[in-house]
Design a protein around this motif. Structure first.
Motif, PDB file in Angstrom:
ATOM      1  N   HIS A   1      -8.543   0.802  -2.257  1.00 61.44           N
ATOM      2  CA  HIS A   1      -7.316   0.806  -3.046  1.00 61.44           C
ATOM      3  C   HIS A   1      -6.871  -0.629  -3.324  1.00 61.44           C
ATOM      4  CE1 HIS A   1      -6.856   5.136  -2.586  1.00 61.44           C
ATOM      5  NE2 HIS A   1      -7.149   4.981  -1.292  1.00 61.44           N
ATOM      6  N   PHE A   2      -6.118  -0.807  -4.403  1.00 67.21           N
ATOM      7  CA  PHE A   2      -5.681  -2.129  -4.833  1.00 67.21           C
ATOM      8  C   PHE A   2      -4.177  -2.145  -5.070  1.00 67.21           C
ATOM      9  CE2 PHE A   2     -10.066  -1.537  -6.018  1.00 67.21           C
ATOM     10  CZ  PHE A   2     -10.665  -2.747  -5.729  1.00 67.21           C
ATOM     11  N   ASP A   3      -3.566  -3.334  -4.895  1.00 67.19           N
ATOM     12  CA  ASP A   3      -2.150  -3.455  -5.234  1.00 67.19           C
ATOM     13  C   ASP A   3      -2.016  -3.731  -6.726  1.00 67.19           C
ATOM     14  OD1 ASP A   3      -2.634  -6.176  -5.702  1.00 67.19           O
ATOM     15  OD2 ASP A   3      -1.741  -6.842  -3.818  1.00 67.19           O
ATOM     16  N   ASP A   4      -0.780  -3.931  -7.195  1.00 64.84           N
ATOM     17  CA  ASP A   4      -0.574  -4.074  -8.636  1.00 64.84           C
ATOM     18  C   ASP A   4      -1.076  -5.403  -9.191  1.00 64.84           C
ATOM     19  OD1 ASP A   4       1.329  -5.720  -7.529  1.00 64.84           O
ATOM     20  OD2 ASP A   4       3.050  -4.658  -8.356  1.00 64.84           O
ATOM     21  N   GLN A   5      -1.510  -6.324  -8.303  1.00 59.10           N
ATOM     22  CA  GLN A   5      -2.115  -7.575  -8.746  1.00 59.10           C
ATOM     23  C   GLN A   5      -3.635  -7.543  -8.664  1.00 59.10           C
ATOM     24  OE1 GLN A   5       0.019 -11.334  -7.570  1.00 59.10           O
ATOM     25  NE2 GLN A   5       1.065  -9.968  -6.160  1.00 59.10           N
ATOM     26  N   GLY A   6      -4.163  -6.391  -8.252  1.00 60.50           N
ATOM     27  CA  GLY A   6      -5.607  -6.241  -8.170  1.00 60.50           C
ATOM     28  C   GLY A   6      -6.217  -6.623  -6.839  1.00 60.50           C
ATOM     29  N   PHE A   7      -5.380  -6.970  -5.841  1.00 56.98           N
ATOM     30  CA  PHE A   7      -5.906  -7.356  -4.538  1.00 56.98           C
ATOM     31  C   PHE A   7      -6.247  -6.117  -3.714  1.00 56.98           C
ATOM     32  CE2 PHE A   7      -4.093 -11.313  -5.845  1.00 56.98           C
ATOM     33  CZ  PHE A   7      -4.872 -12.276  -5.216  1.00 56.98           C
ATOM     34  N   PRO A   8      -7.380  -6.143  -3.015  1.00 56.53           N
ATOM     35  CA  PRO A   8      -7.788  -4.967  -2.241  1.00 56.53           C
ATOM     36  C   PRO A   8      -6.928  -4.766  -1.001  1.00 56.53           C
ATOM     37  CG  PRO A   8      -9.278  -6.800  -1.824  1.00 56.53           C
ATOM     38  CD  PRO A   8      -8.348  -7.255  -2.910  1.00 56.53           C
ATOM     39  N   SER A   9      -6.784  -3.515  -0.623  1.00 57.37           N
ATOM     40  CA  SER A   9      -6.103  -3.175   0.623  1.00 57.37           C
ATOM     41  C   SER A   9      -7.139  -3.218   1.741  1.00 57.37           C
ATOM     42  CB  SER A   9      -5.480  -1.779   0.518  1.00 57.37           C
ATOM     43  OG  SER A   9      -4.874  -1.407   1.736  1.00 57.37           O
ATOM     44  N   MET A  10      -7.059  -4.258   2.557  1.00 56.52           N
ATOM     45  CA  MET A  10      -8.045  -4.468   3.611  1.00 56.52           C
ATOM     46  C   MET A  10      -7.756  -3.539   4.797  1.00 56.52           C
ATOM     47  SD  MET A  10      -9.577  -6.905   1.958  1.00 56.52           S
ATOM     48  CE  MET A  10     -10.666  -7.848   3.033  1.00 56.52           C
ATOM     49  N   GLN A  11      -8.789  -3.153   5.520  1.00 54.13           N
ATOM     50  CA  GLN A  11      -8.663  -2.219   6.631  1.00 54.13           C
ATOM     51  C   GLN A  11      -8.975  -2.911   7.961  1.00 54.13           C
ATOM     52  OE1 GLN A  11      -7.554   0.941   5.825  1.00 54.13           O
ATOM     53  NE2 GLN A  11      -7.448  -0.003   3.780  1.00 54.13           N
ATOM     54  N   SER A  12      -8.195  -2.595   8.990  1.00 55.39           N
ATOM     55  CA  SER A  12      -8.361  -3.245  10.292  1.00 55.39           C
ATOM     56  C   SER A  12      -9.761  -3.094  10.853  1.00 55.39           C
ATOM     57  CB  SER A  12      -7.344  -2.688  11.291  1.00 55.39           C
ATOM     58  OG  SER A  12      -6.021  -2.934  10.875  1.00 55.39           O
ATOM     59  N   GLU A  13     -10.375  -1.929  10.599  1.00 51.66           N
ATOM     60  CA  GLU A  13     -11.695  -1.674  11.179  1.00 51.66           C
ATOM     61  C   GLU A  13     -12.796  -2.509  10.544  1.00 51.66           C
ATOM     62  OE1 GLU A  13     -10.821   1.791   8.275  1.00 51.66           O
ATOM     63  OE2 GLU A  13      -9.727   0.584   9.761  1.00 51.66           O
ATOM     64  N   TRP A  14     -12.489  -3.200   9.465  1.00 52.86           N
ATOM     65  CA  TRP A  14     -13.491  -4.051   8.825  1.00 52.86           C
ATOM     66  C   TRP A  14     -13.684  -5.373   9.573  1.00 52.86           C
ATOM     67  CZ3 TRP A  14     -11.471  -3.702   3.074  1.00 52.86           C
ATOM     68  CH2 TRP A  14     -11.731  -2.415   2.569  1.00 52.86           C
ATOM     69  N   TYR A  15     -12.795  -5.675  10.518  1.00 53.15           N
ATOM     70  CA  TYR A  15     -12.763  -7.018  11.094  1.00 53.15           C
ATOM     71  C   TYR A  15     -13.417  -7.103  12.467  1.00 53.15           C
ATOM     72  CZ  TYR A  15      -9.685  -8.305   7.298  1.00 53.15           C
ATOM     73  OH  TYR A  15      -9.185  -8.555   6.045  1.00 53.15           O
ATOM     74  N   LEU A  16     -14.015  -8.245  12.695  1.00 51.09           N
ATOM     75  CA  LEU A  16     -14.565  -8.584  13.997  1.00 51.09           C
ATOM     76  C   LEU A  16     -13.412  -8.772  14.974  1.00 51.09           C
ATOM     77  CD1 LEU A  16     -17.429  -9.284  15.139  1.00 51.09           C
ATOM     78  CD2 LEU A  16     -16.876 -11.683  14.684  1.00 51.09           C
ATOM     79  N   ASP A  17     -13.623  -8.372  16.232  1.00 50.10           N
ATOM     80  CA  ASP A  17     -12.549  -8.545  17.218  1.00 50.10           C
ATOM     81  C   ASP A  17     -13.005  -9.318  18.453  1.00 50.10           C
ATOM     82  OD1 ASP A  17     -14.162  -6.683  18.429  1.00 50.10           O
ATOM     83  OD2 ASP A  17     -12.642  -5.109  18.584  1.00 50.10           O
ATOM     84  N   ARG A  18     -14.236  -9.854  18.432  1.00 51.49           N
ATOM     85  CA  ARG A  18     -14.737 -10.651  19.558  1.00 51.49           C
ATOM     86  C   ARG A  18     -15.107 -12.052  19.083  1.00 51.49           C
ATOM     87  NH1 ARG A  18     -19.646  -8.937  20.944  1.00 51.49           N
ATOM     88  NH2 ARG A  18     -19.875  -7.696  19.049  1.00 51.49           N
ATOM     89  N   TRP A  19     -14.929 -13.021  19.978  1.00 51.67           N
ATOM     90  CA  TRP A  19     -15.285 -14.399  19.631  1.00 51.67           C
ATOM     91  C   TRP A  19     -16.792 -14.513  19.401  1.00 51.67           C
ATOM     92  CZ3 TRP A  19     -11.346 -17.326  18.510  1.00 51.67           C
ATOM     93  CH2 TRP A  19     -10.144 -17.267  19.235  1.00 51.67           C
TER      94      TRP A  19
END
Length: 225
Positions: free
Chosen positions: A25-43
């Motif tokens: 999904h995108f906001d009205d400026q075209g930026f994507p709605s990022m999801q927490s599960e997409w991110y690394l959580d370990r160093w």
């Protein structure tokens, strides 16, 4: 080959079309709605540029994060070929987001378009199962809103190569930290005492990672002993 503003506009449209097909999904400026599960959580154990991914610097890809703290000319081909190069990223622990240059003296719409393309590229990687570390790069203060689609509490990163050290009294980095509220921050390149102080004041854990030039120099010193 990316050489004109029209090329960038077409790339934005192609990315957005692809990502919509993957449920983004995108906001009205075209930026994507990022999801927490997409991110690394370990160093990661180490951070290297995409160019150095197959070099002797990489001891264990599964514990190594790739980054794009390099010349823009080396990033544009990655934008164009991202779907053909997904297998280049898969062995690695994760990827720090794209870092095509955004500066205060650029036209504001150009700043936003560049930040948008950085994020769209990252999102293409994410929907293909490649973990991200959020790049904190923005441009002028008004582009801070470009980070609002990024969830709070994710792992983030900042590069200091080619940048002036943060001056005493400059709170722009602290404002970014307050806005995004990252869980931890990867710092790549030369040490910036004020940046470190602002992270400490915000109680955000951080780690410094040497750039490729410093790592090669360190390895030469070790081998000479």
């Amino acid at each position: 080959m990316i050489s004109t503003a029209l090329d960038l506009i077409r790339l934005i449209e192609n990315y957005q079309q692809y990502l919509k097909q993957h449920g983004v999904h995108f906001d009205d400026q075209g930026f994507p709605s990022m999801q927490s599960e997409w991110y690394l959580d370990r160093w990661p154990d180490q951070v290297v540029t995409y160019r150095e991914r197959k070099s002797r610097l990489v001891t264990d890809p599964s514990r190594t994060a790739l980054c794009f703290y390099c010349a823009d000319e080396r990033i544009y081909p990655r934008w164009e070929r991202v779907l053909n190069e997904l297998d280049e990223y898969r062995p690695f622990m994760g990827v720090i987001g794209s870092d095509v240059t955004v500066t205060l003296d650029m036209d504001l719409e150009w700043q936003r378009a560049t930040i948008l393309l950085n994020q769209l590229f990252d999102t293409v990687l994410a929907v293909n199962g490649i973990k991200l570390i959020q790049n904190l790069r923005i441009g002028s203060p008004s582009t801070l809103s470009c980070l609002l689609g990024v969830p709070e509490g994710v792992m983030a990163a900042s590069g200091t190569l080619g940048c002036a050290l943060t001056s005493d009294g400059d709170l722009s980095y602290a404002v970014k930290l307050h806005t995004l509220k990252p869980s931890k921050v990867v710092l790549y390149g030369k040490r910036d005492p004020i940046m470190a102080q602002q992270l400490h004041s915000a109680s955000i854990p951080y780690r410094w990672y040497r750039d490729a030039h410093a790592l090669y120099k360190q390895n030469k010193t070790i081998h000479r002993r």
